[in-house]
Write an enzyme that holds these catalytic residues in place. Structure first.
Site, PDB file in Angstrom:
ATOM      1  N   LEU A  15      37.702  35.040  37.095  1.00 56.44           N
ATOM      2  CA  LEU A  15      36.948  35.982  36.251  1.00 56.44           C
ATOM      3  C   LEU A  15      37.812  36.487  35.102  1.00 56.44           C
ATOM      4  O   LEU A  15      37.353  36.604  33.972  1.00 56.44           O
ATOM      5  CB  LEU A  15      36.502  37.201  37.075  1.00 56.44           C
ATOM      6  CG  LEU A  15      35.199  37.140  37.860  1.00 56.44           C
ATOM      7  CD1 LEU A  15      34.950  38.493  38.519  1.00 56.44           C
ATOM      8  CD2 LEU A  15      34.034  36.765  36.968  1.00 56.44           C
ATOM      9  N   VAL A  16      39.074  36.818  35.404  1.00 55.63           N
ATOM     10  CA  VAL A  16      39.973  37.323  34.365  1.00 55.63           C
ATOM     11  C   VAL A  16      40.450  36.178  33.474  1.00 55.63           C
ATOM     12  O   VAL A  16      40.484  36.304  32.243  1.00 55.63           O
ATOM     13  CB  VAL A  16      41.170  38.078  34.983  1.00 55.63           C
ATOM     14  CG1 VAL A  16      42.195  38.467  33.912  1.00 55.63           C
ATOM     15  CG2 VAL A  16      40.694  39.329  35.719  1.00 55.63           C
ATOM     16  N   ARG A  41      42.375  22.772  43.663  1.00 57.37           N
ATOM     17  CA  ARG A  41      40.919  22.764  43.825  1.00 57.37           C
ATOM     18  C   ARG A  41      40.169  22.718  42.488  1.00 57.37           C
ATOM     19  O   ARG A  41      39.114  22.121  42.360  1.00 57.37           O
ATOM     20  CB  ARG A  41      40.525  24.031  44.618  1.00 57.37           C
ATOM     21  CG  ARG A  41      39.156  24.068  45.203  1.00 57.37           C
ATOM     22  CD  ARG A  41      39.061  25.218  46.235  1.00 57.37           C
ATOM     23  NE  ARG A  41      39.789  26.411  45.782  1.00 57.37           N
ATOM     24  CZ  ARG A  41      39.251  27.434  45.134  1.00 57.37           C
ATOM     25  NH1 ARG A  41      37.961  27.456  44.880  1.00 57.37           N
ATOM     26  NH2 ARG A  41      39.986  28.474  44.758  1.00 57.37           N
ATOM     27  N   CYS A 130      44.129  47.542  36.597  1.00 55.40           N
ATOM     28  CA  CYS A 130      42.982  47.913  35.758  1.00 55.40           C
ATOM     29  C   CYS A 130      42.720  49.419  35.737  1.00 55.40           C
ATOM     30  O   CYS A 130      42.545  50.023  34.673  1.00 55.40           O
ATOM     31  CB  CYS A 130      41.737  47.182  36.237  1.00 55.40           C
ATOM     32  SG  CYS A 130      41.506  47.221  38.029  1.00 55.40           S
ATOM     33  N   SER A 160      33.741  43.395  40.273  1.00 57.13           N
ATOM     34  CA  SER A 160      34.409  42.275  39.594  1.00 57.13           C
ATOM     35  C   SER A 160      35.925  42.368  39.709  1.00 57.13           C
ATOM     36  O   SER A 160      36.613  41.355  39.567  1.00 57.13           O
ATOM     37  CB  SER A 160      33.997  42.211  38.124  1.00 57.13           C
ATOM     38  OG  SER A 160      34.232  43.449  37.500  1.00 57.13           O
ATOM     39  N   GLY A 161      36.451  43.559  39.977  1.00 57.28           N
ATOM     40  CA  GLY A 161      37.884  43.698  40.214  1.00 57.28           C
ATOM     41  C   GLY A 161      38.352  42.886  41.400  1.00 57.28           C
ATOM     42  O   GLY A 161      39.534  42.566  41.524  1.00 57.28           O
ATOM     43  N   ARG A 249      35.358  51.648  45.818  1.00 55.42           N
ATOM     44  CA  ARG A 249      34.591  50.540  45.247  1.00 55.42           C
ATOM     45  C   ARG A 249      33.117  50.937  45.239  1.00 55.42           C
ATOM     46  O   ARG A 249      32.598  51.444  46.237  1.00 55.42           O
ATOM     47  CB  ARG A 249      34.784  49.284  46.089  1.00 55.42           C
ATOM     48  CG  ARG A 249      34.225  48.034  45.460  1.00 55.42           C
ATOM     49  CD  ARG A 249      35.067  47.484  44.343  1.00 55.42           C
ATOM     50  NE  ARG A 249      36.287  46.845  44.814  1.00 55.42           N
ATOM     51  CZ  ARG A 249      37.253  46.423  43.997  1.00 55.42           C
ATOM     52  NH1 ARG A 249      37.167  46.592  42.684  1.00 55.42           N
ATOM     53  NH2 ARG A 249      38.336  45.854  44.495  1.00 55.42           N
ATOM     54  N   HIS A 256      34.962  50.065  35.287  1.00 57.13           N
ATOM     55  CA  HIS A 256      35.309  51.132  36.228  1.00 57.13           C
ATOM     56  C   HIS A 256      35.039  52.502  35.612  1.00 57.13           C
ATOM     57  O   HIS A 256      35.287  52.713  34.424  1.00 57.13           O
ATOM     58  CB  HIS A 256      36.813  51.105  36.553  1.00 57.13           C
ATOM     59  CG  HIS A 256      37.293  49.884  37.263  1.00 57.13           C
ATOM     60  ND1 HIS A 256      36.474  49.012  37.931  1.00 57.13           N
ATOM     61  CD2 HIS A 256      38.562  49.413  37.439  1.00 57.13           C
ATOM     62  CE1 HIS A 256      37.213  48.051  38.474  1.00 57.13           C
ATOM     63  NE2 HIS A 256      38.467  48.265  38.188  1.00 57.13           N
TER      64      HIS A 256
END
EC number: 1.2.1.11
Lengths: 352, 352
Positions: A15-16, A41, A130, A160-161, A249, A256
């Site tokens: 994602l990052v 992979r 973050c 998403s973190g 979370r 955030h």
């Protein structure tokens, strides 16, 4: 001739990593070549960079030969294994994992806050956590003008973190919950893949981010305490500013929120004084007009590299103390955006 | 002959009203007859009470003739209009709105915390705000044993606190968001029906609950500050305990979370001291074993009238200060459950 750079992105498919690619495409860094590195992979996948198609390669020590800058976000273990190899081969690495953040030889940098630290690197510069980044972005201008004594923060952190798998889990649970299913036993990823038990996040709250330390604080809370001190005071254990944190979370996809309580040394600062120094600080947007119901919201912050600050109001009983609400895109300013900003500053100042 | 009571539920068709019916069905109160009152719009609907079917009636002043106890949760304006009429006709009213909470003649009661106050009523007893109730449940036993100096709370409040329409809106937005739609302009209810602008809650955070006061605090935050002082110190403006609050709506259906920072007078209290007094307090469940990843979660609290406390840990730099995480079902302990508990205590002590 203008210097151009070979940039490797380690963890390019995450994602990052995906956002690092986008941020690099838009950056001021003259890019000669990119290398997209990932695990075995993902090797062979093709990703775009501007108008080129670039094949993802499996990460090996030799992958870093000829690489000027490494942007890394593939997990702490991967960074620990490969970044020393990259440094050995002459790369400068900007690492978005927690692997090296507390190393006294590794600068921990938010460019607007302590960008000058970049020049003290020995091959590795760490990107902070973050939730820490967006908080110090809001605190720094007030600290410089009014002195900062104490911080008490409660976070509202997006799924998403915790990466792709956490987001997929959240969406599946949300659909099942709304279809009337019992989602108690569905979770396999959150609160953290590295711990034993897993709990659903959809329509729920999980007061655990990362594993727990022996003192009962989660590692995420530990990071917020010690990274904040290292960034603001250049000492992870400095006592000049007291910091405590509770990290939770929440069922949000991206960005955030943070409820930050802080005490200033100057007991006469007003909300408009704070608004002024915040507005003058690069990368901060003040959204603080409660009469117009204007305040930061995750959905509005997604896609921006700025930090949004609002709900600034004095504690009615403690002079010099305030509450505020801070929101930022955890994948951009909290990760990929800040990393690429560090790379830009490195290049612009010829600090490689 | 055992005394039996006629009980009216005002706002019987609402989210809280429905739970008042359930709680009353299970209560120790000898119920002779129930009356379900609501607005004209809901009149004629049929609702169950134990094995009877009861028709909802439009609320009129005469509706209260012969009623011993009124449980009210139909909004502040309705309470202001009708409860004096009920009192005039001899009813004792337990009101779950904010209409009378700050009236010095009206006890504001959480039975476990200040139940003795019930006997000072003049016909109306107020049920506190949901977020206040669960916080004072956790603070009271520690305050009694170790002295309480200061509270800094950040809330994570479920959508059900804003009623049926807010929940429907949340679910619709969540479905649309996951279908890839832009939900920015869908909202018509949240953050609060009483304000001008509306924002989506699905996958978002709204740092506004209720309207804003002139000092920039939301009315929900104002309630947490002043109701806490009234309940714990019997004076809504008492200075002995400092309280400040940030209230945030989160995309959860039922049960509020709270990150509560507090400072005790006794600087030697330990986490196990706090666990002990909390465990001994009626209505509190301690879930505080971080080594087993045990902590309160909204999904686990739904349907219980207890308050769940965990993540209790000392501030590492300020002696006597702690963080904790508190969760309770906002419709039960935060509303219907606490209201019926007040009624039970009223009846059991013959304080009508």
């Amino acid at each position: 001739m203008k210097k151009e750079f070979t940039v490797a992105i380690l963890g390019a498919t995450g994602l990052v990593g995906q956002r690092m690619i986008k941020q690099l495409e838009q950056s001021t860094i003259p890019v000669k070549k990119v290398k997209f590195l990932a695990s075995k992979r993902s090797a062979g996948k093709k990703l775009k960079f501007r108008d080129q198609e670039v094949e993802v390669e499996e990460t090996r020590p030799e992958s870093f030969s000829g690489v000027d800058i490494v942007l890394s976000s593939a997990g702490g273990a991967v960074s620990k294994k490969f970044l020393p190899e990259a440094v050995k081969r002459g790369s400068v690495c900007i690492d978005n994992t927690s692997a090296f953040r507390m190393d006294p030889d590794v600068p921990l940098v938010v460019p607007e806050v302590n960008g000058e630290e970049i020049k003290n690197h020995h091959g590795i510069i760490a990107n902070p956590n973050c939730s820490t980044i967006q908080m110090v972005m809001a605190l720094k201008p007030m600290m410089d003008k009014f002195g900062l004594k104490r911080v008490i923060v409660s976070t509202y952190q997006a799924a998403s973190g915790a990466g792709h798998a956490a987001l997929e889990e959240l969406f599946k649970e949300a659909k099942d919950y709304m279809a009337g299913k019992n989602i108690r036993d569905e979770a396999e990823v959150l609160p953290t893949a590295g711990d034993k038990k897993h709990y659903p996040l959809a329509f729920n709250l999980l007061p655990q981010i990362d594993v727990f330390e022996d003192d009962g604080y989660s590692h995420e809370e530990w990071k917020m305490i010690h990274e904040t001190k290292k960034i603001l005071l250049n000492d992870m254990n400095a006592a000049d500013i007291k910091v405590t944190a509770t990290c939770v979370r929440v069922p949000v996809e991206i960005a955030h929120g943070e409820s930050v309580y802080f005490e200033l040394a100057d007991k006469n600062a007003t909300v408009s004084d704070l608004e002024k120094v915040l507005k003058d600080f690069p990368g901060v947007q003040v959204q603080n007009d409660f009469r117009k119901q204007e305040y930061p919201q995750p959905l509005n912050a997604v896609g921006s590299n700025d930090t949004f600050v609002g709900r600034i109001r004095p504690d009615l009983e403690t002079p010099g103390a305030f509450n505020m609400w801070v929101v930022a895109d955890n994948l951009l300013k909290g990760a990929a955006g800040n990393t690429v900003q560090i790379a830009e500053k490195l290049v612009a100042n010829d600090w490689l």
